[in-house]
Design a protein around this motif. Structure first.
Motif, PDB file in Angstrom:
ATOM      1  N   ARG A 261       0.800  -1.134   0.385  1.00 55.42           N
ATOM      2  CA  ARG A 261      -0.257   0.232   0.114  1.00 55.42           C
ATOM      3  C   ARG A 261       0.944   1.583   0.073  1.00 55.42           C
ATOM      4  O   ARG A 261       0.337   2.345  -0.323  1.00 55.42           O
ATOM      5  CB  ARG A 261      -0.358   0.130   1.305  1.00 55.42           C
ATOM      6  N   GLU A 262       1.851   1.060   0.457  1.00 59.29           N
ATOM      7  CA  GLU A 262       2.633   2.704   0.428  1.00 59.29           C
ATOM      8  C   GLU A 262       2.910   2.735  -0.821  1.00 59.29           C
ATOM      9  O   GLU A 262       3.179   4.080  -1.232  1.00 59.29           O
ATOM     10  CB  GLU A 262       4.330   1.732   1.349  1.00 59.29           C
ATOM     11  N   VAL A 263       3.639   2.162  -2.019  1.00 60.68           N
ATOM     12  CA  VAL A 263       4.404   2.066  -3.047  1.00 60.68           C
ATOM     13  C   VAL A 263       2.478   3.093  -4.106  1.00 60.68           C
ATOM     14  O   VAL A 263       2.796   4.485  -4.394  1.00 60.68           O
ATOM     15  CB  VAL A 263       4.155   0.937  -4.066  1.00 60.68           C
ATOM     16  N   GLU A 264       1.705   2.366  -3.381  1.00 60.47           N
ATOM     17  CA  GLU A 264       0.038   3.168  -4.182  1.00 60.47           C
ATOM     18  C   GLU A 264       0.196   4.555  -3.558  1.00 60.47           C
ATOM     19  O   GLU A 264      -0.296   5.387  -4.456  1.00 60.47           O
ATOM     20  CB  GLU A 264      -0.960   2.123  -3.897  1.00 60.47           C
ATOM     21  N   ALA A 265       0.729   4.303  -2.174  1.00 64.14           N
ATOM     22  CA  ALA A 265       0.390   5.933  -1.917  1.00 64.14           C
ATOM     23  C   ALA A 265       0.921   7.070  -1.690  1.00 64.14           C
ATOM     24  O   ALA A 265       1.387   8.387  -2.078  1.00 64.14           O
ATOM     25  CB  ALA A 265       0.672   5.726  -0.327  1.00 64.14           C
ATOM     26  N   ALA A 266       2.406   7.009  -2.648  1.00 69.21           N
ATOM     27  CA  ALA A 266       3.526   7.230  -2.840  1.00 69.21           C
ATOM     28  C   ALA A 266       3.109   7.685  -4.158  1.00 69.21           C
ATOM     29  O   ALA A 266       4.103   9.638  -3.950  1.00 69.21           O
ATOM     30  CB  ALA A 266       4.828   6.546  -2.544  1.00 69.21           C
ATOM     31  N   TYR A 267       2.666   7.608  -5.009  1.00 65.22           N
ATOM     32  CA  TYR A 267       2.018   8.058  -6.152  1.00 65.22           C
ATOM     33  C   TYR A 267       1.311   9.188  -5.569  1.00 65.22           C
ATOM     34  O   TYR A 267       0.724   9.772  -6.865  1.00 65.22           O
ATOM     35  CB  TYR A 267       1.484   7.106  -6.856  1.00 65.22           C
ATOM     36  N   GLY A 268       0.340   9.203  -4.616  1.00 65.01           N
ATOM     37  CA  GLY A 268      -0.590  10.206  -4.580  1.00 65.01           C
ATOM     38  C   GLY A 268      -1.793  10.454  -5.752  1.00 65.01           C
ATOM     39  O   GLY A 268      -2.139  11.568  -6.402  1.00 65.01           O
ATOM     40  N   LEU A 269      -1.798   9.760  -6.197  1.00 69.23           N
ATOM     41  CA  LEU A 269      -3.540   9.091  -7.345  1.00 69.23           C
ATOM     42  C   LEU A 269      -4.433   9.028  -6.268  1.00 69.23           C
ATOM     43  O   LEU A 269      -5.568   9.453  -6.921  1.00 69.23           O
ATOM     44  CB  LEU A 269      -2.762   7.403  -7.650  1.00 69.23           C
ATOM     45  N   ALA A 270      -4.838   7.997  -5.423  1.00 70.79           N
ATOM     46  CA  ALA A 270      -6.235   9.151  -4.584  1.00 70.79           C
ATOM     47  C   ALA A 270      -6.401  10.258  -3.906  1.00 70.79           C
ATOM     48  O   ALA A 270      -5.516  11.125  -3.982  1.00 70.79           O
ATOM     49  CB  ALA A 270      -5.717   8.145  -2.919  1.00 70.79           C
ATOM     50  N   GLY A 271      -7.739  10.932  -5.042  1.00 75.36           N
ATOM     51  CA  GLY A 271      -8.370  12.123  -3.984  1.00 75.36           C
ATOM     52  C   GLY A 271      -8.217  13.050  -5.442  1.00 75.36           C
ATOM     53  O   GLY A 271      -7.950  13.722  -6.171  1.00 75.36           O
ATOM     54  N   ALA A 272      -7.663  12.709  -6.838  1.00 71.52           N
ATOM     55  CA  ALA A 272      -7.088  12.832  -8.012  1.00 71.52           C
ATOM     56  C   ALA A 272      -7.711  12.861  -8.663  1.00 71.52           C
ATOM     57  O   ALA A 272      -7.336  12.868 -10.054  1.00 71.52           O
ATOM     58  CB  ALA A 272      -5.290  13.515  -8.774  1.00 71.52           C
ATOM     59  N   GLU A 273      -9.496  12.698  -8.927  1.00 67.75           N
ATOM     60  CA  GLU A 273      -9.593  12.017  -9.994  1.00 67.75           C
ATOM     61  C   GLU A 273     -10.114  12.575 -11.047  1.00 67.75           C
ATOM     62  O   GLU A 273     -10.260  12.547 -12.643  1.00 67.75           O
ATOM     63  CB  GLU A 273     -11.307  11.518  -9.494  1.00 67.75           C
ATOM     64  N   GLY A 274     -10.000  14.237 -10.233  1.00 68.46           N
ATOM     65  CA  GLY A 274     -10.851  15.237 -11.760  1.00 68.46           C
ATOM     66  C   GLY A 274      -9.409  15.814 -12.079  1.00 68.46           C
ATOM     67  O   GLY A 274      -9.388  15.828 -13.521  1.00 68.46           O
ATOM     68  N   TRP A 275      -8.864  15.816 -12.092  1.00 63.55           N
ATOM     69  CA  TRP A 275      -6.923  16.431 -12.549  1.00 63.55           C
ATOM     70  C   TRP A 275      -6.591  14.611 -13.483  1.00 63.55           C
ATOM     71  O   TRP A 275      -6.089  15.143 -14.891  1.00 63.55           O
ATOM     72  CB  TRP A 275      -6.160  16.332 -11.484  1.00 63.55           C
ATOM     73  N   GLY A 276      -6.744  13.746 -13.251  1.00 63.84           N
ATOM     74  CA  GLY A 276      -6.542  11.993 -13.956  1.00 63.84           C
ATOM     75  C   GLY A 276      -7.564  12.134 -15.176  1.00 63.84           C
ATOM     76  O   GLY A 276      -6.859  11.701 -15.776  1.00 63.84           O
ATOM     77  N   ARG A 277      -9.024  12.425 -14.561  1.00 66.55           N
ATOM     78  CA  ARG A 277     -10.055  12.494 -16.396  1.00 66.55           C
ATOM     79  C   ARG A 277      -9.532  12.710 -16.937  1.00 66.55           C
ATOM     80  O   ARG A 277      -9.272  13.034 -18.509  1.00 66.55           O
ATOM     81  CB  ARG A 277     -11.485  12.703 -15.382  1.00 66.55           C
TER      82      ARG A 277
END
Length: 324
Positions: free
Chosen positions: A75-91
């Motif tokens: 889970r630390e690897v996923e958290a390191a990318y900071g993708l959670a909570g960035a759905e708007g910019w991601g879309r």
């Protein structure tokens, strides 16, 4: 989102700053094959930035995809990318990058179809002007020869190649009369170099990218440089086998009128910039500058590979830093 933004920033820098510096490189004329490799590495690096950026953006926009991408990672690897909570910019990023990917595929498909149709048309015209003998009457091809030599009745000295599964090397009777045996061998070696190095594939890819994205400098520069460097590479192949002076004389003879020493000829118009290259190509052959030292070529090869390697390292850096 840091990795995604870093990839987009690196891709922008590679697409704007690097092409101008590479185009001004003085060593390219001495090592055209290596220069072609460097340009391909640069273009691959830019495309890698887009592909990996699309993957990270889509993972940010779609939680299901994010779980799939990081399924076997802590889970630390996923958290390191900071993708959670960035759905708007991601879309937003994913939509733009996906649109670019679709347009790239459309451009490639269109260019391949156009090139194939033009090649088939030229083969048909050539078959009409110089029909092949029946199999029982035809002269057997030399062992290992993959290109059939075709002679056309034409007073103008010309030589060109038609790539593809049934590749042809074409010379006119005017070329046979004007060129010596050694010069003719150099011409055929030049054209054979185009066919065997698959220069038409490289030209098609460059043309598709430049046409699909006319505002992206790296793709326009790639197309222009490919058109020049493949000619220099074929010149070097002919010069290694038949001598620089002989190759230069053949180039002069074929261009003394309106002849063409390149991948296009009587069955298609040759771009003016290829004809304009002829004096510079002759000067280059006669100057006879030696190749770069091996260690210099090795350094340039590593430097070219550094661009796509840097993109991959930048994409995996957050995860590696967490694991280490």
């Amino acid at each position: 989102m840091t990795a995604l933004l870093s990839l987009l920033l690196l891709g922008t820098m590679l697409a704007t700053v690097a092409p101008a510096r590479l185009a001004r490189a003085h060593w390219a004329e001495r090592e055209p094959v290596l220069a072609l490799w460097a340009w391909q590495c640069l273009v691959v690096a830019v495309l890698l930035c887009c592909v990996l950026g699309l993957l990270l953006a889509a993972a940010a926009a779609l939680p299901e995809l994010r779980q799939l991408v990081f399924a076997n990672a802590p889970r630390e690897v996923e958290a390191a990318y900071g993708l959670a909570g960035a759905e708007g910019w991601g879309r937003l990023c994913a939509g733009l990058l996906a649109l670019g990917g679709v347009w790239t595929a459309v451009s490639f498909t269109r260019e391949v179809r156009s090139a194939r149709a033009l090649r088939d048309q030229r083969h048909a015209q050539l078959s009409h002007r110089a029909p092949e003998l029946p199999a029982e009457l035809a002269t057997p091809q030399p062992r290992g020869g993959r290109e059939r030599l075709v002679v056309l009745e034409n007073a103008r000295p010309e030589a060109w190649s038609l790539p593809g599964p049934g590749a042809r090397l074409v010379v006119t009777t005017g070329a046979l009369q004007q060129l010596s045996d050694h010069e003719l061998a150099a011409v055929l070696s030049h054209e054979r170099g185009h066919v065997r190095a698959r220069h038409h594939w490289l030209a098609q890819c460059a043309e598709a990218l430049a046409t699909g994205f006319p505002g992206v400098g790296v793709f326009s520069a790639f197309r222009d440089q490919v058109g020049e460097l493949v000619e220099l590479a074929a010149d070097d192949r002919a010069a290694r086998r038949h001598g620089r002076v002989t190759t230069a004389l053949a180039l002069v003879e074929l261009n003394s009128g309106r002849g063409v020493f390149g991948p296009c000829g009587a069955l298609g118009s040759c771009p003016p910039h290829l004809l304009a290259q002829s004096p510079r190509r002759v000067d280059r052959l006669l100057a006879g500058e030696p190749r770069l030292p091996v260690h210099h070529r090795l350094r340039l090869t590593v430097a070219a590979l550094a661009a796509p390697a840097a993109v991959v390292l930048l994409a995996v850096a957050p995860g590696l830093s967490t694991l280490l």
